[in-house]
Design an enzyme around this catalytic site. Structure first.
Site, PDB file in Angstrom:
ATOM      1  CB  SER A 130     -80.571 -21.904  84.312  1.00 40.31           C
ATOM      2  OG  SER A 130     -81.424 -22.981  84.253  1.00 40.31           O
ATOM      3  CG  ASP A 148     -81.541 -26.720  85.120  1.00 42.78           C
ATOM      4  OD1 ASP A 148     -82.267 -26.872  86.125  1.00 42.78           O
ATOM      5  OD2 ASP A 148     -81.740 -25.822  84.284  1.00 42.78           O
ATOM      6  CD  GLU A 185     -87.632 -25.136  76.031  1.00 41.52           C
ATOM      7  OE1 GLU A 185     -87.234 -24.525  75.042  1.00 41.52           O
ATOM      8  OE2 GLU A 185     -87.291 -24.848  77.192  1.00 41.52           O
ATOM      9  CG  ASN A 217     -84.219 -27.899  77.403  1.00 40.06           C
ATOM     10  OD1 ASN A 217     -85.253 -27.977  78.049  1.00 40.06           O
ATOM     11  ND2 ASN A 217     -83.812 -26.758  76.857  1.00 40.06           N
ATOM     12  N   PRO A 259     -79.327 -19.285  66.880  1.00 45.68           N
ATOM     13  CG  PRO A 259     -79.847 -17.001  66.962  1.00 45.68           C
ATOM     14  CD  PRO A 259     -80.190 -18.266  66.247  1.00 45.68           C
ATOM     15  CB  SER A 260     -77.434 -20.137  72.423  1.00 43.88           C
ATOM     16  OG  SER A 260     -77.711 -19.961  73.799  1.00 43.88           O
ATOM     17  CB  THR A 286     -79.003 -19.245  77.743  1.00 47.90           C
ATOM     18  OG1 THR A 286     -78.651 -20.458  77.068  1.00 47.90           O
ATOM     19  CG2 THR A 286     -80.503 -19.147  77.874  1.00 47.90           C
ATOM     20  NE  ARG A 340     -78.446 -23.682  72.827  1.00 54.92           N
ATOM     21  CZ  ARG A 340     -77.544 -23.700  73.808  1.00 54.92           C
ATOM     22  NH1 ARG A 340     -76.482 -24.471  73.715  1.00 54.92           N
ATOM     23  NH2 ARG A 340     -77.691 -22.931  74.876  1.00 54.92           N
TER      24      ARG A 340
HETATM   25  C1  G16 Z   1     -83.328 -21.605  79.250  1.00 48.83           C
HETATM   26  C2  G16 Z   1     -84.763 -21.436  78.825  1.00 48.83           C
HETATM   27  C3  G16 Z   1     -85.201 -22.672  78.063  1.00 48.83           C
HETATM   28  C4  G16 Z   1     -84.282 -22.896  76.876  1.00 48.83           C
HETATM   29  C5  G16 Z   1     -82.823 -22.941  77.344  1.00 48.83           C
HETATM   30  C6  G16 Z   1     -81.823 -22.967  76.220  1.00 48.83           C
HETATM   31  O1  G16 Z   1     -83.205 -22.715  80.081  1.00 48.83           O
HETATM   32  O2  G16 Z   1     -85.551 -21.237  79.963  1.00 48.83           O
HETATM   33  O3  G16 Z   1     -86.519 -22.482  77.657  1.00 48.83           O
HETATM   34  O4  G16 Z   1     -84.581 -24.078  76.233  1.00 48.83           O
HETATM   35  O5  G16 Z   1     -82.523 -21.798  78.113  1.00 48.83           O
HETATM   36  O6  G16 Z   1     -81.979 -21.818  75.443  1.00 48.83           O
HETATM   37  P1  G16 Z   1     -80.959 -21.414  74.318  1.00 48.83           P
HETATM   38  O7  G16 Z   1     -80.865 -22.602  73.405  1.00 48.83           O
HETATM   39  O8  G16 Z   1     -81.573 -20.217  73.666  1.00 48.83           O
HETATM   40  O9  G16 Z   1     -79.628 -21.144  74.965  1.00 48.83           O
HETATM   41  P2  G16 Z   1     -82.411 -22.638  81.440  1.00 48.83           P
HETATM   42  O10 G16 Z   1     -82.676 -23.952  82.091  1.00 48.83           O
HETATM   43  O11 G16 Z   1     -80.972 -22.423  81.081  1.00 48.83           O
HETATM   44  O12 G16 Z   1     -83.034 -21.456  82.135  1.00 48.83           O
END
Ligand code: G16
Length: 538
Positions: free
Chosen positions: A66, A280, A374, A376, A495-496, A498, A503
């Site tokens: 993503s 994205d 969200e 974002n 914590p993230s 992804t 954060r």
């Molecule tokens: C993914 C999730 C979103 C989340 C984002 C960031 O988005 O599908 O719901 O807001 O990650 O998450 P985090 O802050 O935990 O890193 P994407 O677009 O990267 O699939």
């Protein structure tokens, strides 16, 4: 019976790296693409087991990272109605991914089959797709090996967007039933959304062409395909559509770049009054913006999309005479701008849940119409089966016809940047709004998002929909003390799920205060957790 020998032999070809602990996070497994071979093999097996458990329903597998940088990749599972994998199975995914050897992996599979009482004689069906990342083809090969090891039937949806894969899962599973969601092909997807969009625009003054920044990702393919379906009713200008130059994906462009940096991608220039949007890397997030009469950039993020869309749906429901039966609610996360929450709370029920579409989606299902984006830009709108039934059977009126077309322009399975962009354009056309009028619904509090690289992000644990830290102990008290110094300021740390970072978000009355609060909280996080010195927030 489990094909133990086959599973073990094939698993041997995809050894797990001994130094990595994989985690099924906010949106599946996500890390450096070159380390994910074993994970993809095992996810193939897991997806098949999930299908068997659900009586042979088709499960989706999307290979994408993503918004993450190009060297990253990832994989997420999609449940039969097109929604994210049921959370209780995330732990099974993590357990299978971390089994240290092929013998341990097969034992973990056996354990899962027993624990969840899976009938192995039921056929397994899986559909998968990938985005344009360079590690994608090899990871798909590992995935297929897993599917073949357990003798699953599979369909390759090719290189496509995450929302198309979610749409395919839902349409495959509802084909020929009363819940049919459309044709189970990419053409079906393009036709359903573009037809509804064209009906919504019919009779309206022509909208200006929409510039779409595709983050040099797979959304560019889909945006190009939409052009043919839209005809001359609506013009799309596709930019950042380079799918061949190494390193350009999500690099200084795309929805995450715009949201985090709160500025235009350097590759884009807007004329005064012009609006545009960014997707994205897998086209599930959408960020709008426009240039005012002085050429000044203004961002219209997920909160602004929520406000615009929810207000319009409420108007249509009321004008259709259904406001007693259909209640509209909004779901946000801690990242929602305080001004948006204040604006919406005065008008609609608003709920706050932890980050991640999976959380928002489930909360949205509790309403007749649940609107979630969200901040974002990741989101959609859900209409309950009862609400859809009412809307389709109620006495027709122009408001009701618009509502029906709104339902069809939306991809209800997951956030879909292109479908969301058409939704936004339709609402703007119906309200005769420019970017300026949309933006003036409420005024954003200045805010700042900072990433902190720490040695162990898992040391950070949160509560209260991620608005408060419970670990490391004592850190929240320090954050609270700092917040008190900025009247009306708000900050949180999480914590993230992804990226390997923590954060920090902050908002305050002025830009300077929001920046200062964010960086001071980030400094606290850094000092507490002993981050990489070169990355100390400044
Ligand atoms: C993914 C999730 C979103 C989340 C984002 C960031 O988005 O599908 O719901 O807001 O990650 O998450 P985090 O802050 O935990 O890193 P994407 O677009 O990267 O699939």
């Amino acid at each position: 019976m489990l094909p133990v020998k086959e599973l073990q032999e094939r698993s041997d070809r995809h050894p797990k790296p001994s130094d990595i602990k994989f985690q099924y996070g906010t949106a599946g497994f996500r890390t450096l693409g070159k380390t994910l071979d074993s994970v993809l093999f095992r996810v193939g097996v897991l997806a098949a087991l999930r299908s068997k458990k659900l009586d042979g329903k088709t499960i989706g597998v999307m290979v994408t990272a993503s918004h993450n940088p190009e060297p990253d990749n990832g994989v997420k599972l999609v449940d039969p109605r097109g929604e994210m994998l049921e959370s209780s199975w995330e732990a099974h995914a993590t357990a299978l991914a971390n089994a240290p050897s092929s013998v341990a992996f097969v034992a973990a599979v056996d354990e899962l089959v027993r624990a969840t009482k899976i009938d192995l004689s039921i056929p397994a069906r899986v559909v998968y797709a990938r985005d344009t990342r360079p590690t994608g083809p090899q990871l798909v090969t590992a995935l297929k090996d897993g599917l073949e090891a357990i003798k699953a039937e599979y369909r390759d949806a090719g290189v496509t967007t995450t929302p198309v894969l979610h749409y395919l899962v839902r349409t495959i599973n509802t084909k020929g039933t009363k819940d049919s969601y459309g044709e189970d092909t990419e053409e079906g997807y393009l036709t359903k959304i573009s037809d509804a969009f064209k009906k919504l625009l019919a009779g309206k003054p022509p909208s200006p062409p929409l510039l779409i920044d595709c983050a040099n990702g797979v959304g560019a393919l889909m945006a190009e395909r939409f052009k043919a379906y839209l005809g001359d009713i609506f013009t799309i200008d596709v930019v950042n559509a380079d799918l061949h130059t190494p390193g350009v994906l999500n690099n200084s462009c795309g929805a995450d770049f715009v949201k985090v940096n709160q500025k235009l991608p350097p590759s884009i220039t807007l004329q005064p009054g012009q609006r545009a949007c960014s997707l994205d890397g897998d086209a599930d997030r959408l960020m709008y913006y426009y240039a005012d009469e002085h050429g000044q950039f203004h961002m219209l993020d997920g909160d602004k999309i929520t406000t615009l869309v929810a207000s319009y749906i409420v108007e249509l429901v009321k004008a259709s005479g259904l406001d007693e039966q259909i209640k509209v609610g909004v779901i946000q996360t801690a990242y929602a701008n305080g001004s948006s929450t204040k604006y919406l709370s005065g008008r609609l029920p608003v709920k706050c849940v932890p980050t991640g579409v999976k959380h928002l989606h489930h909360a949205a299902e509790q309403y007749d119409v649940g609107v979630y984006f969200e901040a974002n830009g990741h989101g959609t709108v859900l209409f309950s089966p009862a609400a859809q039934e009412l809307i389709s059977s109620h006495t027709p009126s122009s408001a009701l016809t618009n509502l029906r077309n709104i339902i069809d322009v939306i991809n209800q399975t997951v956030g879909d940047a292109l479908s969301d962009a058409f939704l936004v354009e339709a609402v703007l056309a119906h309200k005769s709004f420019s970017g300026v009028e949309w933006d003036s619904m409420y005024c954003d509090l200045p805010n700042r998002l900072v990433k902190v690289v720490v040695s162990d992000r898992n040391a950070f644990k949160t509560a209260d929909a991620e608005r408060r830290l419970v670990s490391p102990p004592g850190l929240q008290v320090k954050v609270d003390e700092l917040m008190r110094k900025y009247g009306g300021g708000r900050s949180f740390v999480r914590p993230s799920g992804t990226e390997d970072v923590v954060r920090v978000y902050a908002e305050a009355a002025t830009r300077a205060e929001a920046d200062e609060l964010a960086f001071r909280v980030a400094g606290l996080v850094y000092d507490e957790a002993g981050g990489d010195p070169s990355q100390r927030p400044k």
